[in-house]
Write a protein that holds these residues in place. Structure first.
Motif, PDB file in Angstrom:
ATOM      1  N   ALA A  11       0.839  -1.195   0.000  1.00 26.54           N
ATOM      2  CA  ALA A  11       0.000   0.000   0.000  1.00 26.54           C
ATOM      3  C   ALA A  11       0.870   1.240   0.000  1.00 26.54           C
ATOM      4  N   VAL A  12       0.231   2.365  -0.339  1.00 26.77           N
ATOM      5  CA  VAL A  12       0.833   3.690  -0.194  1.00 26.77           C
ATOM      6  C   VAL A  12      -0.060   4.492   0.751  1.00 26.77           C
ATOM      7  N   ASP A  13       0.329   5.723   1.002  1.00 22.87           N
ATOM      8  CA  ASP A  13      -0.441   6.640   1.867  1.00 22.87           C
ATOM      9  C   ASP A  13      -0.686   6.083   3.276  1.00 22.87           C
ATOM     10  N   PRO A  14       0.341   5.779   4.049  1.00 24.61           N
ATOM     11  CA  PRO A  14       1.768   5.887   3.766  1.00 24.61           C
ATOM     12  C   PRO A  14       2.313   4.604   3.139  1.00 24.61           C
ATOM     13  N   PRO A  15       3.578   4.605   2.672  1.00 21.21           N
ATOM     14  CA  PRO A  15       4.172   3.378   2.150  1.00 21.21           C
ATOM     15  C   PRO A  15       4.146   2.276   3.208  1.00 21.21           C
ATOM     16  N   THR A  16       3.613   1.124   2.829  1.00 16.41           N
ATOM     17  CA  THR A  16       3.462   0.010   3.763  1.00 16.41           C
ATOM     18  C   THR A  16       4.063  -1.240   3.142  1.00 16.41           C
ATOM     19  N   VAL A  17       5.048  -1.842   3.826  1.00 17.93           N
ATOM     20  CA  VAL A  17       5.782  -2.992   3.308  1.00 17.93           C
ATOM     21  C   VAL A  17       5.521  -4.202   4.200  1.00 17.93           C
ATOM     22  N   THR A  18       5.173  -5.315   3.580  1.00 21.60           N
ATOM     23  CA  THR A  18       4.993  -6.575   4.304  1.00 21.60           C
ATOM     24  C   THR A  18       6.239  -7.424   4.127  1.00 21.60           C
ATOM     25  N   LEU A  19       6.850  -7.823   5.261  1.00 19.31           N
ATOM     26  CA  LEU A  19       8.050  -8.655   5.270  1.00 19.31           C
ATOM     27  C   LEU A  19       7.654 -10.094   5.577  1.00 19.31           C
ATOM     28  N   PHE A  20       8.040 -11.027   4.736  1.00 20.61           N
ATOM     29  CA  PHE A  20       7.795 -12.448   4.983  1.00 20.61           C
ATOM     30  C   PHE A  20       9.087 -13.035   5.555  1.00 20.61           C
ATOM     31  N   ALA A  21       9.032 -13.456   6.824  1.00 20.80           N
ATOM     32  CA  ALA A  21      10.236 -13.851   7.551  1.00 20.80           C
ATOM     33  C   ALA A  21      10.095 -15.259   8.120  1.00 20.80           C
ATOM     34  N   THR A  22      11.243 -15.806   8.509  1.00 21.69           N
ATOM     35  CA  THR A  22      11.244 -17.150   9.103  1.00 21.69           C
ATOM     36  C   THR A  22      10.826 -17.106  10.566  1.00 21.69           C
ATOM     37  N   HIS A  23      11.085 -15.996  11.244  1.00 18.59           N
ATOM     38  CA  HIS A  23      10.708 -15.824  12.645  1.00 18.59           C
ATOM     39  C   HIS A  23      10.279 -14.371  12.857  1.00 18.59           C
ATOM     40  N   ARG A  24       9.695 -14.102  14.010  1.00 15.77           N
ATOM     41  CA  ARG A  24       9.332 -12.726  14.345  1.00 15.77           C
ATOM     42  C   ARG A  24      10.607 -11.900  14.509  1.00 15.77           C
ATOM     43  N   LEU A  25      10.553 -10.657  14.080  1.00 16.33           N
ATOM     44  CA  LEU A  25      11.724  -9.783  14.102  1.00 16.33           C
ATOM     45  C   LEU A  25      11.650  -8.831  15.287  1.00 16.33           C
ATOM     46  N   HIS A  26      12.781  -8.595  15.904  1.00 14.90           N
ATOM     47  CA  HIS A  26      12.848  -7.705  17.057  1.00 14.90           C
ATOM     48  C   HIS A  26      12.572  -6.265  16.609  1.00 14.90           C
ATOM     49  N   PRO A  27      11.881  -5.470  17.444  1.00 11.93           N
ATOM     50  CA  PRO A  27      11.587  -4.078  17.063  1.00 11.93           C
ATOM     51  C   PRO A  27      12.824  -3.279  16.678  1.00 11.93           C
ATOM     52  N   SER A  28      13.949  -3.519  17.357  1.00  6.27           N
ATOM     53  CA  SER A  28      15.166  -2.770  17.023  1.00  6.27           C
ATOM     54  C   SER A  28      15.656  -3.131  15.623  1.00  6.27           C
ATOM     55  N   TYR A  29      15.478  -4.388  15.213  1.00  7.51           N
ATOM     56  CA  TYR A  29      15.891  -4.780  13.870  1.00  7.51           C
ATOM     57  C   TYR A  29      14.945  -4.192  12.822  1.00  7.51           C
ATOM     58  N   LEU A  30      13.677  -4.107  13.152  1.00  6.93           N
ATOM     59  CA  LEU A  30      12.730  -3.464  12.240  1.00  6.93           C
ATOM     60  C   LEU A  30      13.081  -2.000  12.038  1.00  6.93           C
ATOM     61  N   ARG A  31      13.519  -1.330  13.106  1.00 12.08           N
ATOM     62  CA  ARG A  31      13.942   0.067  12.974  1.00 12.08           C
ATOM     63  C   ARG A  31      15.174   0.168  12.084  1.00 12.08           C
ATOM     64  N   TYR A  32      16.068  -0.807  12.207  1.00 12.77           N
ATOM     65  CA  TYR A  32      17.251  -0.830  11.343  1.00 12.77           C
ATOM     66  C   TYR A  32      16.837  -0.992   9.876  1.00 12.77           C
ATOM     67  N   LEU A  33      15.917  -1.919   9.594  1.00 21.12           N
ATOM     68  CA  LEU A  33      15.461  -2.105   8.225  1.00 21.12           C
ATOM     69  C   LEU A  33      14.767  -0.857   7.694  1.00 21.12           C
ATOM     70  N   GLU A  34      13.997  -0.198   8.545  1.00 18.66           N
ATOM     71  CA  GLU A  34      13.311   1.031   8.129  1.00 18.66           C
ATOM     72  C   GLU A  34      14.325   2.093   7.734  1.00 18.66           C
ATOM     73  N   ARG A  35      15.357   2.277   8.557  1.00 18.23           N
ATOM     74  CA  ARG A  35      16.387   3.266   8.233  1.00 18.23           C
ATOM     75  C   ARG A  35      17.080   2.909   6.919  1.00 18.23           C
TER      76      ARG A  35
END
Length: 465
Positions: A419-443
């Motif tokens: 989606a857009v407005d705002p940009p929304t990305v779905t990540l398909f992962a093997t396990h749940r990701l830690h919030p700090s790692y999600l912030r790293y990916l966002e940056r």
């Protein structure tokens, strides 16, 4: 190009039912209505339609003779709206009869007699209808008895309005009768939204189905929102006064800017929680929150002297939750010294650190200092809000980010922007990701694709879930 609809101004002294009449004509509750004089202070423009004739309906504040400075400003706004109108609806109260204030309003409008329609409001019965003729002695013409509250006589009034306006090359409406249905069946929109905006690629056009990018101006009372609104719009459309809370409705105005055509929304100051706000303050709060929800970007106005309060923190959280970009506007910058400016920078970093993507623009709405920098910032925010990244490039960027810093205990298999407005990305992962790692990916994604000043939402779906 669609022609500009003619203007019909609704004027009169306070508490005669002007906003109730406006709500009745447009068929929805857009103007704040409460049994207290002076609830409406600013001009509120809306589009209406009657029997295929479109027009702009302008609700104004009450005209008061011999009032204070704020009353004078409100009256000036109302009279300015009347001067620009093709038809003027002078609303009077049948129950009270003509008052000295009504006579003062009549004196000011008598020279426009051919364009004035006297609306004898609150004629809720046949007896009160008969008493409406007493209002004819004001010298503005024969009164039209109506009950805005109950819809009585509204159809006859609108027939007369259309007769005064004459034929026009307007788009056809529904032709429904609000007197019979309780509301006009047309789907009115705020003033200026009905015209064709052209097909120029440089225009800032938001998501599908909407014509203009909407910019909400939000903040606590008395931080200078209306002054900034007037500066951006280029005319005194809202009442600017040192008393907090002089804006009560969300005021929409379409403006041609160096970055394209934008809709600016001036909102009431937010200071109380929705569950504790009462009366007109509650409805002002509802309007302001609705303006945030429908905006493509919000200007969060701070008072550089007072700094960042808990209220600004909560308001920023509310805007961020709505998913729209935020531009932090430090107003009254000319009133603070160097030491205070450094303190304010620390406050913003400390208390608004959760919206690190938001640019900070320092301005003086009163003098115009720095205001020109808002337009490029708005363009960047709106473009980022609609940014779509190709799937292949998105996955290449994620692969590179994971190569530099792998996720602890898992990895991202692939991703798609859903989606857009705002940009929304779905990540398909093997396990749940830690919030700090999600912030790293966002940056990483922000840096790779120059996503800019907009929220970027990352959602995780675990493989097999």
């Amino acid at each position: 190009m669609t022609p500009t609809p003619p203007v019909v101004a609704v004027v009169g002294r306070p508490n005669v039912g002007k906003s109730t009449l406006v709500n009745r004509i447009v068929g929805r509750r857009v103007a704040i209505v409460e049994e207290h004089p002076g609830v409406t202070r600013d001009r509120l423009e809306l589009e209406a339609d009657w029997r295929g004739r479109r027009f702009r309906l302008v609700d104004t504040g009450g005209i008061v003779e011999g009032g204070g400075e704020l009353d004078e400003k409100v009256g000036e706004q109302a009279l300015r709206a009347a001067e620009a109108a093709e038809v003027i609806l002078v609303v009077l109260d049948v129950a009270t009869g003509p008052t000295a204030e009504d006579e003062a309003v009549a004196r000011r409008l008598r020279r426009r007699r051919g364009q004035v329609i006297v609306v004898a409001n609150k004629a809720d019965s046949a007896r009160l209808e008969a008493e409406a003729w007493e209002l004819a002695r004001l010298g503005l013409g024969d009164p039209v008895p109506v009950s805005a509250l109950h819809g009585r006589g509204i159809g006859d009034l609108l027939d007369l309005v259309v007769e005064h306006l004459g034929p026009g090359a307007d788009q056809p409406g529904t032709g429904a009768d609000p007197a019979a249905t309780g509301a006009d069946q047309a789907a009115p929109v705020p003033a200026g939204a009905g015209g064709s905006e052209g097909s120029d690629e440089e225009r800032l056009v938001p998501a599908e189905g909407r014509e203009l990018a909407a910019v909400a101006i939000v903040g606590r009372p008395n931080v200078g929102k209306s002054t900034l609104f007037n500066r951006l719009v280029g005319e005194d459309r809202t009442i600017v006064h040192d008393i907090a809370g002089t804006t009560r409705d969300a005021i929409d105005t379409v403006v041609d800017t160096p970055e394209g055509r934008l809709r600016f929304i001036d909102t009431a100051g937010l200071r109380r929680r929705a569950r504790t706000a009462e009366g007109r303050e509650y409805y002002s709060l509802v309007r302001s929150l609705a303006a945030i929800d429908r905006a493509d970007v919000s200007l969060l106005v701070l008072d550089a002297v007072d700094g960042v309060s808990h209220q600004e923190q909560r308001l920023a959280e509310r805007i961020d939750a709505a998913g729209s970009p935020i531009i932090i506007v430090c107003n009254k910058w000319d009133l603070v010294d160097t030491e205070r400016r450094l303190e304010l920078a620390d406050e913003i970093e400390d208390r608004l650190g959760f919206i690190t993507y938001a640019p900070v623009i320092r301005v003086s709405a009163k003098t115009g200092l720095g205001a020109h920098r808002l337009y490029p910032a708005l363009r960047q925010a709106i473009e980022a809000y609609h940014r779509r990244v190709p799937t292949a490039k998105l996955n290449e960027a994620l692969k590179l980010a994971q190569a530099v810093h792998a996720a602890p205990g898992g990895r991202v298999l692939y991703a798609v922007q859903g989606a857009v407005d705002p940009p929304t990305v779905t990540l398909f992962a093997t396990h749940r990701l830690h919030p700090s790692y999600l912030r790293y990916l966002e940056r990483s994604l922000r840096e790779q694709f120059f996503i800019g000043p907009t929220p970027l939402k990352l959602r995780v779906r675990v493989r097999g879930s």
